[in-house]
Design a protein around this motif. Structure first.
Motif, PDB file in Angstrom:
ATOM      1  N   PHE A  24      -0.469   6.168 -14.702  1.00  0.00           N
ATOM      2  CA  PHE A  24      -1.711   6.077 -13.962  1.00  0.00           C
ATOM      3  C   PHE A  24      -2.038   4.626 -13.622  1.00  0.00           C
ATOM      4  CE2 PHE A  24      -6.391   5.806 -13.829  1.00  0.00           C
ATOM      5  CZ  PHE A  24      -6.600   6.635 -12.737  1.00  0.00           C
ATOM      6  N   ILE A  25      -1.977   3.778 -14.662  1.00  0.00           N
ATOM      7  CA  ILE A  25      -2.288   2.361 -14.440  1.00  0.00           C
ATOM      8  C   ILE A  25      -1.351   1.753 -13.388  1.00  0.00           C
ATOM      9  CG2 ILE A  25      -2.246   0.065 -15.517  1.00  0.00           C
ATOM     10  CD1 ILE A  25      -4.629   1.514 -16.401  1.00  0.00           C
ATOM     11  N   GLY A  26      -0.053   2.110 -13.486  1.00  0.00           N
ATOM     12  CA  GLY A  26       0.920   1.589 -12.513  1.00  0.00           C
ATOM     13  C   GLY A  26       0.521   1.932 -11.100  1.00  0.00           C
ATOM     14  N   GLY A  27       0.173   3.193 -10.874  1.00  0.00           N
ATOM     15  CA  GLY A  27      -0.194   3.638  -9.525  1.00  0.00           C
ATOM     16  C   GLY A  27      -1.443   2.941  -9.033  1.00  0.00           C
ATOM     17  N   VAL A  28      -2.442   2.879  -9.922  1.00  0.00           N
ATOM     18  CA  VAL A  28      -3.704   2.254  -9.527  1.00  0.00           C
ATOM     19  C   VAL A  28      -3.497   0.784  -9.181  1.00  0.00           C
ATOM     20  CG1 VAL A  28      -5.956   1.520 -10.394  1.00  0.00           C
ATOM     21  CG2 VAL A  28      -5.172   3.853 -10.782  1.00  0.00           C
ATOM     22  N   GLN A  29      -2.676   0.122  -9.993  1.00  0.00           N
ATOM     23  CA  GLN A  29      -2.443  -1.297  -9.722  1.00  0.00           C
ATOM     24  C   GLN A  29      -1.806  -1.515  -8.353  1.00  0.00           C
ATOM     25  OE1 GLN A  29      -0.217  -2.568 -13.147  1.00  0.00           O
ATOM     26  NE2 GLN A  29      -1.983  -3.638 -14.009  1.00  0.00           N
ATOM     27  N   THR A  60       0.838  -1.204   0.000  1.00  0.00           N
ATOM     28  CA  THR A  60       0.000   0.000   0.000  1.00  0.00           C
ATOM     29  C   THR A  60       0.872   1.252   0.000  1.00  0.00           C
ATOM     30  OG1 THR A  60      -1.347  -1.264   1.523  1.00  0.00           O
ATOM     31  CG2 THR A  60      -2.042   0.990   1.095  1.00  0.00           C
ATOM     32  N   MET A  61       1.881   1.239   0.851  1.00  0.00           N
ATOM     33  CA  MET A  61       2.716   2.443   0.959  1.00  0.00           C
ATOM     34  C   MET A  61       3.434   2.733  -0.351  1.00  0.00           C
ATOM     35  SD  MET A  61       3.973   2.204   4.946  1.00  0.00           S
ATOM     36  CE  MET A  61       5.225   1.059   4.600  1.00  0.00           C
ATOM     37  N   THR A  62       3.985   1.695  -1.018  1.00  0.00           N
ATOM     38  CA  THR A  62       4.612   1.936  -2.318  1.00  0.00           C
ATOM     39  C   THR A  62       3.589   2.450  -3.303  1.00  0.00           C
ATOM     40  OG1 THR A  62       5.034  -0.427  -2.068  1.00  0.00           O
ATOM     41  CG2 THR A  62       6.622   0.806  -3.356  1.00  0.00           C
ATOM     42  N   GLY A  63       2.378   1.923  -3.250  1.00  0.00           N
ATOM     43  CA  GLY A  63       1.313   2.368  -4.144  1.00  0.00           C
ATOM     44  C   GLY A  63       1.114   3.864  -4.044  1.00  0.00           C
ATOM     45  N   PHE A  64       0.988   4.345  -2.824  1.00  0.00           N
ATOM     46  CA  PHE A  64       0.770   5.781  -2.636  1.00  0.00           C
ATOM     47  C   PHE A  64       1.985   6.598  -3.042  1.00  0.00           C
ATOM     48  CE2 PHE A  64      -2.820   4.448   0.049  1.00  0.00           C
ATOM     49  CZ  PHE A  64      -3.784   5.249  -0.529  1.00  0.00           C
ATOM     50  N   PHE A  65       3.144   6.081  -2.727  1.00  0.00           N
ATOM     51  CA  PHE A  65       4.378   6.774  -3.066  1.00  0.00           C
ATOM     52  C   PHE A  65       4.506   6.943  -4.586  1.00  0.00           C
ATOM     53  CE2 PHE A  65       9.016   6.630  -3.927  1.00  0.00           C
ATOM     54  CZ  PHE A  65       9.350   7.824  -3.318  1.00  0.00           C
ATOM     55  N   VAL A  66       4.300   5.822  -5.293  1.00  0.00           N
ATOM     56  CA  VAL A  66       4.416   5.863  -6.760  1.00  0.00           C
ATOM     57  C   VAL A  66       3.333   6.762  -7.358  1.00  0.00           C
ATOM     58  CG1 VAL A  66       4.222   4.474  -8.860  1.00  0.00           C
ATOM     59  CG2 VAL A  66       5.567   3.643  -6.940  1.00  0.00           C
ATOM     60  N   SER A  67       2.138   6.689  -6.798  1.00  0.00           N
ATOM     61  CA  SER A  67       1.063   7.541  -7.309  1.00  0.00           C
ATOM     62  C   SER A  67       1.417   9.010  -7.160  1.00  0.00           C
ATOM     63  CB  SER A  67      -0.235   7.274  -6.556  1.00  0.00           C
ATOM     64  OG  SER A  67      -0.557   5.930  -6.631  1.00  0.00           O
ATOM     65  N   LEU A  94       0.472   8.424 -23.817  1.00  0.00           N
ATOM     66  CA  LEU A  94       1.083   7.132 -23.480  1.00  0.00           C
ATOM     67  C   LEU A  94       1.628   7.148 -22.055  1.00  0.00           C
ATOM     68  CD1 LEU A  94       1.693   4.504 -25.025  1.00  0.00           C
ATOM     69  CD2 LEU A  94       4.029   5.350 -25.296  1.00  0.00           C
ATOM     70  N   ILE A  95       2.419   8.176 -21.757  1.00  0.00           N
ATOM     71  CA  ILE A  95       3.064   8.200 -20.445  1.00  0.00           C
ATOM     72  C   ILE A  95       2.027   8.348 -19.336  1.00  0.00           C
ATOM     73  CG2 ILE A  95       3.578  10.681 -20.188  1.00  0.00           C
ATOM     74  CD1 ILE A  95       6.102   7.940 -19.549  1.00  0.00           C
ATOM     75  N   LEU A  96       0.981   9.159 -19.615  1.00  0.00           N
ATOM     76  CA  LEU A  96      -0.061   9.326 -18.600  1.00  0.00           C
ATOM     77  C   LEU A  96      -0.738   7.996 -18.293  1.00  0.00           C
ATOM     78  CD1 LEU A  96      -1.865  12.708 -19.422  1.00  0.00           C
ATOM     79  CD2 LEU A  96      -0.149  12.199 -17.662  1.00  0.00           C
ATOM     80  N   ALA A  97      -1.059   7.254 -19.355  1.00  0.00           N
ATOM     81  CA  ALA A  97      -1.741   5.976 -19.166  1.00  0.00           C
ATOM     82  C   ALA A  97      -0.862   5.006 -18.370  1.00  0.00           C
ATOM     83  CB  ALA A  97      -2.107   5.375 -20.516  1.00  0.00           C
ATOM     84  N   VAL A  98       0.417   4.912 -18.766  1.00  0.00           N
ATOM     85  CA  VAL A  98       1.327   3.985 -18.091  1.00  0.00           C
ATOM     86  C   VAL A  98       1.462   4.328 -16.609  1.00  0.00           C
ATOM     87  CG1 VAL A  98       3.733   3.256 -17.915  1.00  0.00           C
ATOM     88  CG2 VAL A  98       2.641   3.408 -20.155  1.00  0.00           C
TER      89      VAL A  98
END
Ligand code: UDP
Ligand code: MG
Length: 308
Positions: free
Chosen positions: A272-277, A232-239, A266-270
């Motif tokens: 965003f998806i990374g953070g959400v995942q 979870t913490m990495t998720g928030f950090f990356v987001s 392209l970069i926005l999609a990548v």
């Protein structure tokens, strides 16, 4: 008939140690004059250990044995001993004489002073590799940091405990045993005595690195959810970083106009998806940590005594 003391001895290829261990234990129980039983658990030894145990059984009615069908591991062997134990106090001791049986005398007396658990804490460790001592020291300290219960550092399973504790342990059905953690979890009054851990008297260690790593992971996953929270913490950090980069991508597209066509979307999609995942995995982790706690089916609390 109730017994004063049960001694649990897990055995994995200890043929050279068994008779000396037996003699030293016998001396200890006669010194403190307690009624007793010794439970030898043969954990799939392939040497003569079982034959020697049977000889002791013939000779001494206080000797009991449990013979496993294969090697199930040290923690499980001790658990079988706990399940079978009848003593008001129960001792867990290694068979290789690294835990000097004479320390039991001091632990037993300490217990008479009103403690329910007296564990033996290592002042020094003889004859063990630098690597083993270093990793053990590090592991116990990390574990102590990431768990909410107080698991004592520099302590193996060598200890004496009261029947009250033993009865609770028998009600803790988890498959992955990390007994020193479970015993700390149970509570009551616990204390320790210091001792010098001897060198293995004879034979070789049955604890391969693979077994040690498994024990360490069982200890961590049974008593801490920190690794799950890490997702979870990495998720928030990356987001967070993603968000900043998004702003930059928009800036490059609309204001500085210094961009390659197609790159922004392209970069926005990548990103965003990374953070959400990562956040989603973290949230699943949160649920899973609660689920796994339930699967463990530990009792919710432990009553010392009551008059209801
Ligand atoms: N043991 C066991 N099953 C195993 C490995 C070890 O019952 O799979 C027993 C072993 O006979 C000894 C105790 O557990 O009584 C501690 O093992 P060992 O001395 O090999 O571990 P170390 O002291 O090297 O950590
Ligand atoms: Mg040993």
């Amino acid at each position: 008939m109730s017994l004063d003391l049960t001694v649990i001895i897990p055995i994995y290829n200890e043929e050279i140690n068994i008779s000396i261990l037996y003699d030293r234990l016998k001396k200890v129980v006669s010194d403190i004059s307690v009624s007793h039983e010794f439970i030898f658990i043969n954990d799939g030894s392939w040497d003569n250990s079982m034959k020697l145990i049977r000889e002791l059984v013939e000779m001494d009615s206080a000797v009991r044995f449990i013979n496993f069908s294969r090697n199930f591991g040290h923690q499980i062997a001790v658990t079988a001993g706990i399940d079978a134990s009848k003593g008001n106090a129960v001792v867990i001791i290694d068979a290789d004489l690294q835990d000097p049986p004479e320390v039991i005398t001091e632990m037993y007396h300490k217990m008479q002073e009103g403690f329910q658990v007296v564990y033996a804490r290592r002042k020094s460790r003889a004859g063990e590799s630098f690597f083993k001592k270093f990793t053990a020291k590090l592991f116990y300290r990390i574990l102590a940091k990431i768990t909410s219960i107080k698991i004592p550092v520099d302590t193996g399973d060598f200890r004496i405990m009261d029947r009250k504790i033993v009865d609770v342990l028998k009600d803790m059905p988890e498959q992955q045993k990390y007994l020193r953690g479970q015993i700390a979890w149970v509570g009551f009054k616990q204390t320790y005595v210091l001792y010098d851990r001897d060198e293995r008297f004879a034979g070789e260690t049955g604890y391969t690195y693979k077994k040690m790593i498994r024990l360490a992971l069982d200890g961590i996953t049974s008593f801490s959810n920190l690794p799950l929270k890490f997702a979870t913490m990495t998720g928030f950090f990356v987001s967070g970083i993603t968000f900043l980069l998004s702003l930059y991508a928009l800036y490059a597209r609309f204001i500085s106009k210094d961009y390659v066509p197609g790159w922004t979307s392209l970069i926005l999609a990548v990103l965003f998806i990374g953070g959400v995942q990562l956040i989603s995995i973290g949230i699943i982790g949160e649920y899973m940590s609660r689920m796994s706690a339930n699967v463990r089916k530990r009792p919710l609390y432990v009553v010392d005594d009551t008059n209801v």
